[in-house]
Design an enzyme around this catalytic site. Structure first.
Site, PDB file in Angstrom:
ATOM      1  N   ASP A  64       0.844  -1.192   0.000  1.00  0.00           N
ATOM      2  CA  ASP A  64       0.000   0.000   0.000  1.00  0.00           C
ATOM      3  C   ASP A  64       0.883   1.246   0.000  1.00  0.00           C
ATOM      4  OD1 ASP A  64      -1.838   2.007   0.520  1.00  0.00           O
ATOM      5  OD2 ASP A  64      -1.989   1.508   2.665  1.00  0.00           O
ATOM      6  N   ASN A  81      -0.038   4.481  -0.627  1.00  0.00           N
ATOM      7  CA  ASN A  81      -0.584   5.780  -0.188  1.00  0.00           C
ATOM      8  C   ASN A  81      -1.207   5.741   1.208  1.00  0.00           C
ATOM      9  OD1 ASN A  81      -2.913   4.395  -0.638  1.00  0.00           O
ATOM     10  ND2 ASN A  81      -3.825   5.881  -2.043  1.00  0.00           N
ATOM     11  N   ASP A 130      -3.729   4.092   2.604  1.00  0.00           N
ATOM     12  CA  ASP A 130      -5.165   3.944   2.906  1.00  0.00           C
ATOM     13  C   ASP A 130      -5.518   2.523   3.369  1.00  0.00           C
ATOM     14  OD1 ASP A 130      -4.990   2.495   0.590  1.00  0.00           O
ATOM     15  OD2 ASP A 130      -6.539   3.607  -0.511  1.00  0.00           O
ATOM     16  N   ASP A 138      -1.940  -1.198  -3.706  1.00  0.00           N
ATOM     17  CA  ASP A 138      -2.204  -0.448  -4.940  1.00  0.00           C
ATOM     18  C   ASP A 138      -1.089  -0.690  -5.968  1.00  0.00           C
ATOM     19  OD1 ASP A 138      -0.144   1.237  -3.862  1.00  0.00           O
ATOM     20  OD2 ASP A 138      -1.690   2.193  -2.630  1.00  0.00           O
ATOM     21  N   ASP A 197     -11.211 -15.988 -15.942  1.00  0.00           N
ATOM     22  CA  ASP A 197     -12.013 -16.395 -14.792  1.00  0.00           C
ATOM     23  C   ASP A 197     -13.173 -17.294 -15.254  1.00  0.00           C
ATOM     24  OD1 ASP A 197     -12.503 -15.528 -11.813  1.00  0.00           O
ATOM     25  OD2 ASP A 197     -14.476 -15.333 -12.745  1.00  0.00           O
ATOM     26  N   GLU A 208      -9.285 -20.493 -15.943  1.00  0.00           N
ATOM     27  CA  GLU A 208      -9.666 -20.991 -14.614  1.00  0.00           C
ATOM     28  C   GLU A 208     -10.851 -21.926 -14.787  1.00  0.00           C
ATOM     29  OE1 GLU A 208     -11.395 -19.908 -10.238  1.00  0.00           O
ATOM     30  OE2 GLU A 208     -12.181 -18.995 -12.048  1.00  0.00           O
TER      31      GLU A 208
HETATM   32  C1  NOJ Z   1     -13.448 -17.242  -9.604  1.00  0.00           C
HETATM   33  C2  NOJ Z   1     -12.589 -16.370  -8.760  1.00  0.00           C
HETATM   34  O1  NOJ Z   1     -11.348 -17.002  -8.572  1.00  0.00           O
HETATM   35  C3  NOJ Z   1     -13.312 -16.124  -7.464  1.00  0.00           C
HETATM   36  O2  NOJ Z   1     -12.511 -15.429  -6.548  1.00  0.00           O
HETATM   37  C4  NOJ Z   1     -14.579 -15.379  -7.759  1.00  0.00           C
HETATM   38  O3  NOJ Z   1     -15.324 -15.214  -6.570  1.00  0.00           O
HETATM   39  C5  NOJ Z   1     -15.418 -16.128  -8.787  1.00  0.00           C
HETATM   40  N1  NOJ Z   1     -14.638 -16.535  -9.911  1.00  0.00           N
HETATM   41  C6  NOJ Z   1     -16.527 -15.263  -9.299  1.00  0.00           C
HETATM   42  O4  NOJ Z   1     -15.979 -14.275 -10.141  1.00  0.00           O
HETATM   43 CA    CA Z   2      -3.469   2.172  -1.120  1.00  0.00          CA
END
Ligand code: NOJ
Ligand code: CA
Length: 559
Positions: free
Chosen positions: A29, A31, A33, A37, A217, A277
């Site tokens: 991080d 900055n 917060d 980032d 994903d 994935e």
């Molecule tokens: C797979 C991701 O790895 C997971 O973290 C996420 O919650 C689900 N897809 C839904 O996007």
């Molecule tokens: Ca930050």
């Protein structure tokens, strides 16, 4: 494309290299917060590549950094081509890519193309009416009527993976929309040509910005059955998701074509890659979706207990499913699963857990396939202890007996860079707590100790760079006559006589010494230990057999 993908593809960086997953909220991080980032990541690239202190890895994969209302911590995207202001700006992103490339690190983005945030302008337009250009960008259906008790019936029996029905009623449109995950993550309608074109534009935009690849994903849920047929029921385990055979809400015949279009676009620029994935635990499915030029995660090693025999069986099964031409992606931890140091060593003394973490690292970094590391594992980082009730992870908060869910916050804690206040992660209050042991388990502290988990990862990664057989070689499991020992040889693909060398890997998962038989080194000379978690005699030559100490990981060369 090459005529001999099995051999030529083993020289691509995404096959010979190592990928490091960064969960941006928890890396650094800049900055103050409390949230990691992009500037923080840029400041810590020396940890990963370029200099003498680097691990080194070959690529970083960033979990989503796009604008998001964070119902699923970034996996609910509100703008596919922007950067969430909490992470920085597009200029910060360009700077990060440039700084990474300068160090020889590639950058992989996480593309969440199955669903958007409910706050994405596409969904806001789609839900606003049935006759605007976005009306069919999501999966909308009328209710087929009411039950005898007066409840609105859903279009079919599909469930959300995060609990409850997959259908959410929308008062405005007077229809249901479909969501595989949270109601705040409506699924895109991949049957719409406009959606497919928009997705391709997103891919093109990031390629043009210089990214080197994508993690896709839950790619196998993009398409749903065109007629939205209900899934057949089955006797499942705890959790209603498992009470159905998911025949119609994923893995549809239209998917391979769409996937091929994405892959072709990615392949149109040299040196780019994708890793899919897989939303399923099936080795056979993973094998079916792999193309010579791409990767798919298969989750085999994620569910194994600490057992050499279990890993051995899984490797044999996977070799059979994948065959010689499909290149595996190996992973022990990610942002969805308990960290593997805790999985393999939960409840054991600290030293034992660290020793197991080192053996696991040797396995991950020497096994045939592309290793994916998860930030923090190089320190032997454990799960955070956070009760479900205090969890920030939405599915954990929604969990019920019928829809159990584990708390993913536990694997998403900040990495500690030093023993300072905030662990060198933040000057502020971290969004999730630092690990209780961060004052001893941090990068600076472990870097100073040759026996630390971090030093072991560094040595392994450096050796991997020096020994081509460990990067692209074939793998031969050895019969060593010891249940607790997993051993294999990595060497040039059969029939090839290149300068790969050969490497012998022997991993003792057990708490007792073990003597194993080893084959002759291809050089005809002895195997020479390059690395061991334990002290070995200098200039040792291994011939015929070798005795491993308890929880010893040994990597030798001999080619
Ligand atoms: C797979 C991701 O790895 C997971 O973290 C996420 O919650 C689900 N897809 C839904 O996007
Ligand atoms: Ca930050």
């Amino acid at each position: 494309m090459s005529q001999d993908p099995a051999v030529s593809s083993r020289t691509d960086w995404w096959q010979t290299g190592v990928v490091y997953q960064i969960y941006p909220r928890s890396f650094a991080d800049a900055n103050g917060d409390g949230i990691g980032d992009l500037a923080g990541i840029a400041e810590h690239l020396d940890h990963l590549g370029g200099g003498d202190d680097a691990l080194p890895v070959d690529a970083i994969w960033l979990s989503p950094i796009y604008p998001s209302p964070d119902f699923d911590f970034g996996y609910d995207v509100a703008d596919y081509v922007g950067i969430d202001p909490r992470y920085g700006t597009l200029a910060d992103f360009d700077r990060l890519v440039e700084a990474a490339h300068r160090r020889g690190l590639r950058v992989i983005l996480d593309l969440v193309l199955n669903h958007t945030s409910h706050r994405h302008p596409w969904f806001e337009a789609s839900r606003a009416g049935r006759d605007n250009p976005y009306a069919d960008w999501y999966i909308w259906r009328d209710s087929p009527g009411r039950s005898r008790l007066g409840a609105r019936r859903t279009p079919n029996n599909w469930r959300s993976y995060f609990g409850g029905s997959a259908w959410q009623w929308d008062e405005g449109r007077g229809q249901f929309y479909m969501h595989t995950f949270l109601p705040e993550q409506p699924d895109l309608n991949w049957r719409s040509p406009a959606v497919r074109a928009a997705v391709m534009d997103v891919v093109r935009t990031w390629l043009d910005r210089g990214v080197d690849g994508f993690r896709l994903d839950v790619f196998n849920t993009f398409y749903k059955d065109a007629a939205l047929r209900s899934n057949p029921r089955r006797i499942g385990r705890r959790g209603r998701w498992s009470w159905q055979r998911h025949l119609f809400d994923r893995d549809q015949p239209d998917l391979p074509d769409a996937l091929a279009r994405i892959r072709n676009l990615v392949d149109s620029q040299p040196g780019r890659m994708t890793v899919g994935e897989l939303f399923d635990n099936s080795m056979a499915k993973a094998a079916a979706y792999i193309e010579p030029k791409h990767l798919i995660f298969d989750w085999t090693f994620m569910s194994l207990r600490w057992s050499a025999a279990a890993f051995r069986d899984a490797i044999v099964a996977r070799d059979a499913a994948f065959g010689p031409d499909r290149w595996p992606a190996n992973v022990l931890s990610n942002h969805d699963q308990p960290r593997h140091a805790s999985r393999f060593g939960g409840g054991l003394p600290v030293e034992t857990v660290d020793a197991r973490a080192k053996v696991a690292a040797a396995l991950l970094l020497t096994l045939r396939g592309t290793p994916f590391l998860y930030y923090g594992e190089e320190l032997g980082q454990r799960n955070l202890v956070i009760p479900n009730a205090e969890s920030l992870d939405p599915p954990a908060r929604r969990a019920t007996w019928l829809s159990p869910w584990w708390n993913r916050d536990q694997a998403r804690g900040p990495i500690a860079w030093s023993a300072n206040r905030g662990g060198g992660f933040t000057r502020g209050t971290p969004w999730l707590p630092l690990s209780a042991d961060f004052e001893t388990r941090n990068v600076e502290g472990q870097a100073a100790h040759p026996g630390s988990v971090l030093s072991w990862y560094r040595r392994l990664l450096r050796l991997r760079r020096e020994v081509p057989a460990l990067q692209g070689g074939d793998q031969r499991l050895l019969e060593v006559g010891q249940l607790d020992v997993l051993a294999y040889v990595r060497e040039a693909p059969a029939g090839k006589t290149d300068a790969m060398g050969a490497s012998l890997v022997a991993l003792n998962f057990g708490d007792a010494p073990a003597t194993i038989q080893v084959p002759a080194a291809p050089s005809g000379v002895a195997w020479r230990p390059s690395l061991s978690t334990h002290l070995r005699p200098e200039a040792e030559a291994i011939r015929g057999s070798v005795t491993l100490a308890p929880l010893e990981a040994l990597v030798a060369v001999g080619g």
